[in-house]
Scaffold this motif. Structure first.
Motif, PDB file in Angstrom:
ATOM      1  N   LYS A 174      -5.151  -9.104  -3.790  1.00  0.00           N
ATOM      2  CA  LYS A 174      -4.706  -7.483  -3.613  1.00  0.00           C
ATOM      3  C   LYS A 174      -4.701  -7.026  -4.959  1.00  0.00           C
ATOM      4  CE  LYS A 174      -1.635  -8.835   0.082  1.00  0.00           C
ATOM      5  NZ  LYS A 174      -0.347  -9.172   0.492  1.00  0.00           N
ATOM      6  N   SER A 175      -4.871  -5.960  -5.046  1.00  0.00           N
ATOM      7  CA  SER A 175      -4.742  -5.026  -6.420  1.00  0.00           C
ATOM      8  C   SER A 175      -3.478  -4.279  -6.083  1.00  0.00           C
ATOM      9  CB  SER A 175      -6.081  -4.151  -6.446  1.00  0.00           C
ATOM     10  OG  SER A 175      -6.367  -3.438  -5.310  1.00  0.00           O
ATOM     11  N   THR A 201       5.840   2.084  -4.419  1.00  0.00           N
ATOM     12  CA  THR A 201       4.768   1.235  -4.670  1.00  0.00           C
ATOM     13  C   THR A 201       3.845   1.249  -3.476  1.00  0.00           C
ATOM     14  OG1 THR A 201       5.607  -0.731  -3.973  1.00  0.00           O
ATOM     15  CG2 THR A 201       5.799  -0.143  -6.429  1.00  0.00           C
ATOM     16  N   TRP A 202       2.670   1.240  -3.626  1.00  0.00           N
ATOM     17  CA  TRP A 202       1.820   1.039  -2.556  1.00  0.00           C
ATOM     18  C   TRP A 202       0.745  -0.021  -3.053  1.00  0.00           C
ATOM     19  CZ3 TRP A 202       2.155   5.640  -5.232  1.00  0.00           C
ATOM     20  CH2 TRP A 202       1.240   5.960  -5.962  1.00  0.00           C
ATOM     21  N   ILE A 203       0.497  -0.769  -2.008  1.00  0.00           N
ATOM     22  CA  ILE A 203      -0.461  -1.762  -2.358  1.00  0.00           C
ATOM     23  C   ILE A 203      -1.585  -1.820  -1.402  1.00  0.00           C
ATOM     24  CG2 ILE A 203      -0.603  -4.520  -2.523  1.00  0.00           C
ATOM     25  CD1 ILE A 203       2.270  -4.271  -2.767  1.00  0.00           C
ATOM     26  N   VAL A 204      -2.823  -1.951  -1.986  1.00  0.00           N
ATOM     27  CA  VAL A 204      -3.906  -1.925  -0.924  1.00  0.00           C
ATOM     28  C   VAL A 204      -4.680  -3.214  -0.831  1.00  0.00           C
ATOM     29  CG1 VAL A 204      -6.164  -0.720  -0.470  1.00  0.00           C
ATOM     30  CG2 VAL A 204      -4.491   0.473  -1.949  1.00  0.00           C
ATOM     31  N   SER A 205      -5.100  -3.585   0.159  1.00  0.00           N
ATOM     32  CA  SER A 205      -5.712  -5.186   0.453  1.00  0.00           C
ATOM     33  C   SER A 205      -7.173  -4.809  -0.070  1.00  0.00           C
ATOM     34  CB  SER A 205      -5.678  -5.360   1.951  1.00  0.00           C
ATOM     35  OG  SER A 205      -6.495  -4.589   2.729  1.00  0.00           O
ATOM     36  N   GLY A 206      -7.695  -5.838  -0.288  1.00  0.00           N
ATOM     37  CA  GLY A 206      -8.823  -6.260  -1.176  1.00  0.00           C
ATOM     38  C   GLY A 206      -9.939  -5.479  -0.494  1.00  0.00           C
ATOM     39  N   ASP A 207      -9.892  -5.624   1.210  1.00  0.00           N
ATOM     40  CA  ASP A 207     -10.746  -4.966   1.890  1.00  0.00           C
ATOM     41  C   ASP A 207     -10.771  -3.586   2.071  1.00  0.00           C
ATOM     42  OD1 ASP A 207      -8.583  -4.974   3.481  1.00  0.00           O
ATOM     43  OD2 ASP A 207      -9.608  -6.182   5.115  1.00  0.00           O
ATOM     44  N   GLY A 208      -9.578  -3.002   1.463  1.00  0.00           N
ATOM     45  CA  GLY A 208      -9.316  -1.689   1.569  1.00  0.00           C
ATOM     46  C   GLY A 208      -8.887  -1.061   2.742  1.00  0.00           C
ATOM     47  N   LEU A 209      -8.480  -1.984   3.747  1.00  0.00           N
ATOM     48  CA  LEU A 209      -8.159  -1.640   5.149  1.00  0.00           C
ATOM     49  C   LEU A 209      -6.653  -1.486   5.359  1.00  0.00           C
ATOM     50  CD1 LEU A 209     -10.727  -3.231   7.318  1.00  0.00           C
ATOM     51  CD2 LEU A 209     -10.490  -0.766   6.807  1.00  0.00           C
ATOM     52  N   THR A 210      -5.860  -2.408   4.471  1.00  0.00           N
ATOM     53  CA  THR A 210      -4.530  -2.428   4.927  1.00  0.00           C
ATOM     54  C   THR A 210      -3.685  -1.740   3.596  1.00  0.00           C
ATOM     55  OG1 THR A 210      -4.780  -4.368   6.057  1.00  0.00           O
ATOM     56  CG2 THR A 210      -2.601  -3.922   5.414  1.00  0.00           C
ATOM     57  N   TYR A 211      -2.663  -0.817   3.719  1.00  0.00           N
ATOM     58  CA  TYR A 211      -1.876  -0.166   2.643  1.00  0.00           C
ATOM     59  C   TYR A 211      -0.298  -0.439   3.048  1.00  0.00           C
ATOM     60  CZ  TYR A 211      -5.709   2.882   1.459  1.00  0.00           C
ATOM     61  OH  TYR A 211      -6.888   3.174   0.731  1.00  0.00           O
ATOM     62  N   THR A 268       9.714  -0.569   4.561  1.00  0.00           N
ATOM     63  CA  THR A 268       8.311  -1.334   4.384  1.00  0.00           C
ATOM     64  C   THR A 268       7.584  -0.565   5.495  1.00  0.00           C
ATOM     65  OG1 THR A 268       9.119  -3.038   3.435  1.00  0.00           O
ATOM     66  CG2 THR A 268       6.870  -3.051   3.902  1.00  0.00           C
ATOM     67  N   LEU A 269       6.370   0.027   5.126  1.00  0.00           N
ATOM     68  CA  LEU A 269       5.561   0.765   6.065  1.00  0.00           C
ATOM     69  C   LEU A 269       4.259   0.096   5.847  1.00  0.00           C
ATOM     70  CD1 LEU A 269       4.806   2.767   8.133  1.00  0.00           C
ATOM     71  CD2 LEU A 269       4.152   4.509   6.284  1.00  0.00           C
ATOM     72  N   ILE A 270       3.674  -0.667   6.640  1.00  0.00           N
ATOM     73  CA  ILE A 270       2.515  -1.178   6.513  1.00  0.00           C
ATOM     74  C   ILE A 270       1.118  -0.594   7.386  1.00  0.00           C
ATOM     75  CG2 ILE A 270       0.724  -3.355   6.696  1.00  0.00           C
ATOM     76  CD1 ILE A 270       3.602  -4.845   6.370  1.00  0.00           C
ATOM     77  N   ILE A 271       0.284   0.142   6.904  1.00  0.00           N
ATOM     78  CA  ILE A 271      -0.691   0.965   7.500  1.00  0.00           C
ATOM     79  C   ILE A 271      -2.000   0.060   7.490  1.00  0.00           C
ATOM     80  CG2 ILE A 271      -1.960   2.891   7.705  1.00  0.00           C
ATOM     81  CD1 ILE A 271       0.427   4.290   6.526  1.00  0.00           C
ATOM     82  N   LEU A 330     -10.544   8.157   0.432  1.00  0.00           N
ATOM     83  CA  LEU A 330      -9.450   9.533  -0.037  1.00  0.00           C
ATOM     84  C   LEU A 330      -8.353   9.349   0.808  1.00  0.00           C
ATOM     85  CD1 LEU A 330     -12.172  12.499   0.292  1.00  0.00           C
ATOM     86  CD2 LEU A 330     -11.026  11.346  -1.754  1.00  0.00           C
ATOM     87  N   PHE A 331      -7.754   8.086   1.288  1.00  0.00           N
ATOM     88  CA  PHE A 331      -6.842   7.975   1.985  1.00  0.00           C
ATOM     89  C   PHE A 331      -5.244   8.311   0.957  1.00  0.00           C
ATOM     90  CE2 PHE A 331      -3.017   5.692   4.185  1.00  0.00           C
ATOM     91  CZ  PHE A 331      -2.999   6.350   5.227  1.00  0.00           C
ATOM     92  N   ILE A 332      -5.326   7.779  -0.066  1.00  0.00           N
ATOM     93  CA  ILE A 332      -4.160   8.014  -1.056  1.00  0.00           C
ATOM     94  C   ILE A 332      -4.523   9.387  -1.139  1.00  0.00           C
ATOM     95  CG2 ILE A 332      -3.227   7.578  -3.100  1.00  0.00           C
ATOM     96  CD1 ILE A 332      -2.509   5.407  -1.155  1.00  0.00           C
TER      97      ILE A 332
END
Lengths: 497, 314, 329, 335, 274
Positions: free
Chosen positions: A3-4, A80-90, A144-147, A155-157
């Motif tokens: 995770k980044s 904070t927001w954390i984006v999964s490595g595949d870029g699909l989960t925030y 917590t909100l997981i999308i 461009l989601f963010i």
């Protein structure tokens, strides 16, 4: 799963602020901000009009993410927001104990409800596509909100940081158009139609240090010289953006005032109907690009307050590529290209200019004069805004027109072949899709850069300039944004000396 | 009088009805999609359709028209798309600017014109009359918005005594608001005064030639009562007509001067509302303005009748 | 009835609407002419006399078919012209012409005299310009004007001269009948005589018949062979001119005659023969229209309208006193 | 000779028009004795109305202007009076009534007010008292239900009634001179006889003088004792009523009398051709050196075209402006 | 002709209108500069010898643009009066002749038009048809229809009642012949007078519409739009707001005076119909 993590603390905000300000902020005082256009309702989730965002966005309403004056994404209602490595989960970690102005609590449930409302099929949110990329939302706890996205969206963010994604309370959202309730630093007082919107400091703001001001009034004065007169008379403190650059010229000579010639998200372009002859000929479009002296346009139209652009991308937006030299002013080359395209004697065309924007009328006149030098003879037709929408934007009954596109990150309009300038390029669509799905910053820069280059090369439209926001104010107004990287006039950290 | 009143009233109602249909049909064919204007350039077709349904734009002409008339007759009025408030309230708030502006202009016009007109008539073809007539000619030839601009140039730009436009609002600053209306009212008033002065003069001249004025003199009345009692009342009849026409047109037609001074008046509202395709606002204001003209004319007819017994006692 | 009747009018009625508009009906009717019959013989001068509002002018215009009658018939030379269309009337216009009272209003200010006097010709056939001018010269000389006046405009003439122009115009097509509507009323005394003499001379020369309308009893008596007196839309008496002033029998006629101030040095004002005003023609009195002012009024007058009854040679009176008991004053 | 109430001496009134100066009244002299009715006769444009208007200084000015002459009322020169003093004469000592009763009454004021107004101005009495007196006067001029009429407006009355109102208005202050300018011309004969007898009755009752201006010789014959005949701005003959009709001297007067048809002549079996006066009235703008009637005169002499005759006495109470007067005296060629 | 020039109004009006028309005519052949040529180096210049009336924000020569603007104003005057005259006279004649319901409906129609505030209607018309010089003329011209219709009706109605019309009828003239021979010549001078005055009014009205941006389109010069553009430059170059206004005022003054002069000489008794 790697995770980044982007974590930006509140502290950082203060640091940035401290650097900008020459003095320690003082609390109290009231500010009258003038803006040309009166908003049409005060709900940014129901209308894209910039005038709405300028008044309420960041002042009354907040989203999960905010933008600072340098165009960086900073925490809003999400810490904070954390984006999964595949870029699909925030994964958004939300601020705790945040209250709406009407006393309602903000939590993950409210956030989810807001986003669902925007994607709903009955939505009147002008950009439901921003949200429809969401596959599912989970709220494991209040904070917590997981999308999960259906697809990667670079461009989601950025979209989450726009006015379309602000948070409304579940109770009281219906009156948002005329009685907005948000979580922002200011709460709505009243709206005197045709004149002003008043808001006052919200004492329950989640950051007890902010805002500095007790009261902010947005006053709507449509005309440039009246704005100027009002500022000089002391009726207003700030002009959010000077419409007539000549006013900026005269103000900047006056010690009592200051004018910032910063950047904005907008691009003024000569939109060209790519399906209408002779503009369906790339050579003709390129010839026009050569025939336009962009710096002269900026000088004549904006009195120098603006930056020439070579593509549909504002210099203030990340990943900008300077393409202004691609078609550097060269009327001889323009004539040659025209001859090549089969128009050795030039041609006649009509440019339709929307009446409500003085910059577009002026730019139209200047362009008509310039193109006249290479024998492209333009007839100017001023079109009232309703007509513009109907005839030009919807029915595409035009050859050329002149308009400013103010939304940031809006290059995607070139991927839509049905958009009013009717540009149809598979190459661009591929590049844009790649950009949207780019996993890294470097990739994003590469592909967004590529997008800019493609449309520049195709000379899809006449790319003219990015206008300065041109905020002007009394000398004692501190902390006002120099640049406008987003459509907002954020008064959170403004104070009076 | 009652007969006359009823006859005029019926004409008034029929006229208003015709106006309402005209207004509605004109705006019905007005190109430009309100939904698109509201939602902006990048809105999706689906969102647009949703909004159109919400605004009732997808219904037929007569359904929309009858709904509208029904709303107006029931006193509810329509709802502004842009401002999200009842159009009636909107009109009321704008009328608070345009109304006083029109009245001030009218007042300035009357105060200047009636004495000047009488003076000129009584000094016909003498130097005083010629000077007055010269200035009224100038007044007739001067576009009111240019006069407005010149006033700004002088009083705001050069002397700095007034602001160049804008309106603080009655609730904020009563004195400042009055001051903001002064220059535009003056510009409007001076131009109106030119027309009214000439009219008063010629009407007065006509009346002063009448036999009954000679009779009044022959009775040994003071010149003052000859002019102000016997002549003026008769002379005012045509002046009143134009006055009414002007007041009606002022209520409606201050659009240009409101644009010069950036006043949040009715005229500017409707001008902007047309651009924004806020059709409920446009419709209702145009109807209101036309009604204002028609009703003022009606009132003038009534005032006429009260001055002129030949009509009153018909 | 004498032979050679040129004009015959029977039961002529003309009501004008009052009020009324796009949606509403007229509120009432002015009964301007209400059942009038008379005839005019060839070469006869027939006088119509009465006070303002009695309907004499309307009657004149009805005869000329300048107005359409509400009821009744007009026969010219035996031909019923009551319902003829405008175009059918056109040839008949050669037989009858009209002279108006106001010498200012009756001549088009933007036309030259030549065009004015020859206008009646233009309705029939195209006459060459030269011939028209000749005709105009002849006409002008006939009425005492000069050929040089032909190219002038009406405003260059005095009232009497204008009236001469009007007369010339009416003579242009050699009519048999001229309706003269107050032809001398607007003129000064000294000019009146000129015009009266001219009309008298022309009548002899051309064998004209006149319907001579006037409020001036002296002029009518002088000009006419037979005189009809009108009151509120109806004829109350017709009498030959030579007995008119001495032997008229209707109380209204007698009152009128008594009211005329004679140009003889009397040095005193006789008592006024009539009180009050003429009633409104919108709502005329029932029975005899004159009964409200008649000094001899009795019961029957209030209820029943008297019709013209013969009381002597060419002498008819509409009065119950005359018709019934052989009243004489 | 009785004392004269009004004396006009050598009055000239000029109208200044773009076309030139019109001599509307040209050296006119006349006088009215107390209690007398003077008839002022002439055709339209002869200056009779202008003469009467100049008495009270009511000439529309511009364009009219009294050029010279004097107007004495009761020995005082009205012309040298100030406007304010003259105003007190108007409506109180001298009143006027005009030809058109419709236009001479103010259409927007109730008639009571108009009748009462002279009283309020000249006698300074309250409106109530003035209105009460107005009612009496309306009654005296035989207007039925005068209290009711007070509040009516001119257009609600018939022509005859309006002229009665005018008379009441002129009489309320009991003037010593009433000037009636063609008071019955606009009226029908039956109404004319009513108005004439009303005026005569009032004159008789109040002993006022009456200046009656008319073109109708019949009216003069009934009302006046003495007659002044005007032609083209000048007085051409002055005579007592009998003399005027029986021994008119001036050819114009003679012509006038012969040019009118007389009622009853047909019954008398004589229809004589009317004697017309040839030609038309000269324009007031043209300066005429000789007699102004010369062009129309049936017995014109060379001298008539060269020099203007003066008004000369012919016999007691009769004067004429004609060279004939000279001839009759010197050579007896005319009698 | 001499009688016209003895009238002060007429002479002054003639002189002023002549100047305006001359300016327009000359502009076809010659202007000091090309009226639409931009010049970034000479913008917002004060009046000088090379630019007698200064330059605008694009460096265009104001004198040249004022001259060309005269063409615009004159064309507007001509076209609007032509619209008003052609339809208005026709309607007015019909109204006066037929009376009753024809009259009633035509007059109510004109009431209806008068009921609408003129500028507002003009704005509506241009927002349907789009702003352009032609549409502005249309919008103004429409309002002239009732003006001329009422005038024609008022004058010809009194004419139809005049006795010379009855005389013509009695002479057997057809209604059409009466209209051509008697009515039209007699309404001509009031129409000419009113036309001249409406010409002036049209210049004013067009200036107002142009000021709102609804008249002639850029780059064509129109006086009203020049004033609009000048307004934001008022504190930098105030002269920009002076000269076009002076041009309007002089042109309107000229044609107004001309109309008054014509009225004085042609038809002193004419009643002005609103």
């Amino acid at each position: 799963m790697k995770k980044s993590l982007f974590v930006i603390f509140l502290l950082a905000v203060f640091l940035t602020a401290g650097n900008v300000l020459a003095d320690t902020p003082k609390k109290g005082g009231s500010l009258v901000v003038c803006q040309a256009a009166e908003p049409q309702g005060l709900d940014p989730t129901g209308n894209t009009a910039a005038a709405i965002d300028r008044v309420v966005f960041a002042n009354i309403y907040e989203g999960l993410i905010k933008v600072n004056s340098n165009g960086e994404f900073i925490p809003g209602l999400a810490i904070t927001w954390i984006v999964s490595g595949d870029g699909l989960t925030y994964t958004f970690h939300l601020r705790q104990g945040v209250k709406f102005h009407n006393g309602q609590m903000f939590n993950a449930e409210v956030a989810k409800w807001n986003l669902e409302r925007a994607m709903n099929e009955k939505t009147v949110n002008p950009h439901p596509e921003y949200f429809r990329v969401i596959a599912k939302m989970e709220t494991p706890d209040e904070g917590t909100l997981i999308i999960t996205l259906k697809d990667v969206d670079a461009l989601f963010i950025a979209h989450m940081a726009e006015g379309d994604a602000v948070m409304l309370p579940m109770v009281g959202y219906k009156g948002a158009k005329s009685n907005p309730v948000g979580t922002g630093p200011f709460r709505f007082l009243k709206w005197v139609r045709g004149d002003r919107v008043e808001m006052a400091r919200f004492d329950g703001y989640w950051n007890p240090e902010l805002p500095y001001l007790d009261k902010v009034t947005f006053k709507f004065i449509g005309d440039a010289s009246a704005q100027l007169a009002a500022l000089k008379a002391g009726d207003i403190d700030v002009i959010g953006g000077i419409a007539a650059p000549e006013s900026a010229m005269s103000l900047s000579k006056d010690k009592r005032f200051k004018v910032y010639a910063g950047t904005s998200t907008g691009e003024v372009i000569m939109s060209t109907n790519n399906k209408a002859a002779p503009f369906d000929n790339k050579k003709v479009r390129q010839a026009m690009a050569y025939a336009i002296d962009r710096q002269a346009v900026v000088d004549l139209v904006m009195f120098g307050y603006g930056t020439p652009i070579g593509s549909h991308w504002s210099p203030s937006t990340p990943y900008y590529v300077d393409l202004t030299q691609k078609f550097a002013y060269n009327p001889e080359k323009a004539k040659a290209l025209l001859a090549e395209a089969g128009y050795p004697n030039g041609f006649d065309a009509t440019i339709k200019l929307p009446a409500i924007y003085s910059y577009s009328k002026r730019a139209g006149e200047v362009i008509a004069d310039m193109l006249g030098h290479v024998n492209i003879r333009l007839t100017i037709e001023i079109v009232e805004w309703g007509q513009w929408i109907e005839r030009i934007f919807k029915k595409k009954e035009f050859q050329l027109t002149m308009i400013g596109h103010v939304e940031a990150w809006d290059i995607g309009i070139y991927a839509n072949p049905n958009y009013y300038f009717q540009y149809d390029s598979q190459e661009f669509r591929d590049a844009y899709a790649k950009a949207l799905k780019a996993p890294s910053e470097a990739e994003k820069a590469k592909w967004f850069g590529k997008c800019q280059e493609i449309i520049a090369e195709d000379a899809v439209n006449g790319f003219l300039f990015s206008a300065s926001g041109l905020p002007a104010m009394k000398a004692e107004v501190m902390g006002w944004w120099k640049n406008y990287p987003t459509i907002a006039m954020d008064c959170t950290q403004v104070w009076l000396q | 009088m009652v007969r006359y009143f009823i006859k005029k009233l019926i004409t008034l109602v029929v006229l208003l009805l015709l106006v309402s249909i005209t207004v509605f049909s004109v705006l019905y064919v007005l190109p430009g999609d309100p939904a698109q204007i509201i939602l902006g350039l990048n809105a999706t077709e689906e969102t647009l359709a949703n909004l159109r349904a919400e605004l009732g734009l997808d219904r037929s002409f007569w359904v929309q028209y009858l709904g509208w008339i029904g709303d107006i007759l029931s006193g509810k009025g329509s709802w502004s798309i842009n401002y999200d408030m009842p159009v009636y309230d909107l009109i009321l708030s704008r009328l608070a600017v345009t109304g006083p502006l029109a009245l001030m202009a009218m007042l300035i016009g009357i105060v200047i014109s009636v004495p000047l007109g009488i003076y000129a008539a009584r000094h016909q073809n003498r130097p005083g009359d010629m000077i007055v007539m010269f200035f009224t000619q100038l007044g007739l030839a001067t576009p009111e918005f240019w006069l407005g601009i010149l006033l700004i140039l002088l009083f705001a730009v050069k002397l700095g005594l007034f602001s160049a436009g804008g309106f603080p609002g009655w609730s904020v600053d009563v004195w400042g608001s009055l001051k903001a209306l002064l220059l535009p009212a003056f510009a409007l008033g001076v131009i109106r005064a030119s027309i009214l002065t000439r009219l008063t003069r010629s009407s007065m001249l006509d009346v002063l030639r009448e036999d009954y004025v000679r009779t009044a003199r022959a009775k040994g009345l003071r010149e003052r009562s000859v002019v102000y009692v016997h002549a003026l009342k008769n002379a005012l009849v045509p002046v009143l007509t134009i006055l009414g026409l002007q007041l009606g047109q002022l209520l409606a037609g201050a659009i240009i001067i409101e644009n010069v001074y950036y006043l949040p008046g009715l005229g500017r509202l409707v001008f902007q509302a047309i651009g924004q395709r806020d059709l409920p606002v446009v419709r209702e204001i145009v109807l209101f303005m036309a009604a204002a003209v028609i009703i003022v004319n009606f009132l003038v007819d009534m005032a006429y009748a009260s001055i002129d017994p030949r009509i009153r006692l018909e | 009835m004498p032979e050679h009747t040129l004009l015959e009018v029977t039961d002529l009625v003309k009501h004008f609407p009052v009020g009324g508009g796009l949606l509403s009906k007229p509120t009432s009717w002015v009964k301007a002419v209400d059942g009038v019959s008379f005839h005019v013989a060839k070469g006869e001068s027939f006088g119509l006399v009465g006070e303002s509002g009695c309907g004499k002018t309307t009657l004149g215009r009805l005869v000329m078919r300048l107005l359409d009658p509400t009821a009744g018939t007009v026969k010219l030379d035996g031909k019923d012209i009551t319902h003829l269309s405008r175009s059918a009337l056109r040839p008949l216009r050669q037989q009858m012409q009209i002279i108006f009272q106001d010498p200012f209003s009756s001549l088009d200010p933007r036309m030259k005299v030549e065009a004015i006097v020859t206008e009646p010709l233009r309705a029939y056939d195209r006459i060459p310009r030269g011939q028209r001018r000749e005709k105009a010269v002849a006409l002008l000389e006939k009425v005492g004007l000069r050929a040089g006046d032909m190219d002038k405009y009406p405003h260059e003439f005095s009232g009497g001269q204008r009236q001469r122009i009007g007369i010339a115009r009416s003579l242009c097509v050699r009519p048999k009948l001229i309706v003269a509507d107050e032809p001398v009323s607007a003129l000064d005394v000294s000019i009146q005589a000129q015009v009266i003499n001219l009309l008298d001379d022309l009548r002899v020369e051309f064998g004209l018949s006149y319907v001579f309308i006037s409020h001036d009893l002296s002029v009518v008596e002088y000009m006419c062979d037979r005189i009809a007196v009108m009151y509120l839309g109806g004829i109350v008496e017709t009498a030959p001119a030579d007995v008119f002033s001495v032997n008229s029998r209707h109380p209204y006629t007698r009152a009128l005659l008594a009211a005329v101030p004679l140009p003889d040095p009397q040095g005193q004002v006789p008592p006024a023969p009539l009180d009050g005003d003429v009633p409104s023609p919108i709502d005329p009195p029932a029975g005899c229209a004159f009964h409200t002012r008649c000094p001899y009024v009795h019961e029957r007058c209030r209820i029943e309208r008297p019709v013209l009854a013969k009381t002597g040679e060419r002498h008819w009176v509409a009065c119950w006193l005359n018709a019934g008991a052989g009243f004489s004053v | 000779m009785e004392e004269n109430l009004l004396e006009i001496e050598d009055l000239s009134v000029h109208f200044h028009t773009p076309e030139g100066i019109g001599r509307a009244v040209d050296h006119v002299s006349l006088s009215i004795a107390k209690g007398e009715t003077l008839g002022l006769v002439g055709e339209s444009g002869c200056g009779k109305s202008v003469t009467s208007l100049s008495i009270l200084g009511l000439i529309p000015s511009p364009p009219g202007r009294i050029h010279s002459g004097h107007i004495y009322f009761d020995g005082k020169d009205l012309r040298s009076m100030g406007e304010n003093a003259l105003r007190h004469v108007r409506g109180r000592d001298i009143s006027m009534i005009f030809q058109e009763p419709m236009t001479s009454l103010n259409p927007v004021l109730p008639i009571g007010r108009q009748v009462a107004e002279p009283l309020m101005v000249h006698h300074r009495i309250s409106r109530q008292a003035a209105l009460e007196e107005a009612v009496q006067w309306l009654n005296r001029v035989k207007i039925p239900a005068p209290e009711k009429r007070l509040h009516e407006y001119p257009h609600q009355l018939s022509g005859g009634m309006r002229q009665r109102v005018m008379i009441a208005m002129a009489m309320v202050c009991r003037p010593r001179l009433l000037i009636a300018d063609e008071p019955t011309t606009a009226l029908d004969v039956s109404i004319q006889s009513q108005i004439l007898s009303l005026m005569e009755g009032l004159r008789h009752e109040t002993g006022m003088s009456l200046l009656l201006i008319t073109h109708d010789l019949g009216v003069v014959a009934q009302m006046a004792k003495r007659v002044v005949v005007m032609y083209a701005g000048q007085v051409v003959e002055v005579a007592g009523l009998q003399d005027l009709f029986e021994r008119p001297f001036h050819p114009y007067t003679q012509g006038l009398l012969k040019s009118i048809p007389r009622l009853g002549s047909r019954a008398a079996g004589k229809k004589e051709r009317l004697k017309e006066i040839k030609g038309t009235v000269p324009s007031l703008l043209d300066p005429v050196s000789g007699c102004k009637f010369a062009d129309r005169c049936p017995r014109v002499f060379d001298v008539c075209r060269e020099r203007q005759p003066e008004l000369e006495a012919i016999r007691d109470g009769q004067q004429a402006r004609c060279w004939k007067t000279q001839f009759s005296e010197r050579s007896g060629r005319y009698a | 002709m001499k009688k016209y020039f003895t009238n002060l109004n007429f002479s002054l009006g003639f002189a002023l209108s002549f100047v305006v028309i001359a300016m327009a005519v000359i502009s076809f052949a010659w202007t000091p500069y090309k009226p639409n040529a931009m010049n970034a180096r000479h913008r917002l210049e004060a009046p000088s010898i090379s630019h007698p009336l200064g330059t605008d924000q694009y460096g265009r020569d104001t004198l040249s643009r004022v001259m060309v603007g005269a063409v615009n104003s004159i064309v507007v005057g001509l076209v609007t009066v032509a619209i008003g005259l052609s339809l208005g006279v026709l309607l007015g004649l019909i109204s006066a002749y037929y009376g009753r319901w024809a009259d009633e409906s035509i007059m109510r129609f004109s009431d209806l038009l008068f009921g609408f505030p003129a500028i507002l209607t003009a704005i509506l018309i241009t927002s349907i048809l789009g702003p352009s010089a032609i549409n502005a003329m249309l919008a103004i011209g429409i309002f002239y229809i009732p003006v001329f219709a009422r005038l024609t009706r008022a004058v010809s109605m009194t004419l139809w009642e005049r006795e010379f019309v009855a005389a013509a009828r009695a002479s057997g003239a057809s209604e059409w012949a009466i209209t051509i021979r008697h009515i039209l010549p007699n309404i001509l001078s009031p129409l000419i007078i009113q036309g001249t005055i409406q010409f002036a009014v049209a210049i004013l009205a067009e200036a107002g519409l142009s000021y709102l941006g609804l008249g002639a389109q850029p780059p064509h010069a129109s006086w009203g739009r020049m004033l609009n553009e000048a307004q934001t430059f008022m504190d930098i170059s105030p002269w920009m707001a002076i000269f076009p206004g002076v041009a309007i005022a002089l042109a309107v003054l000229g044609f107004n005076l001309l109309g008054d002069g014509l009225r004085d000489t042609l038809d002193p008794k004419m009643v002005k119909v609103r």
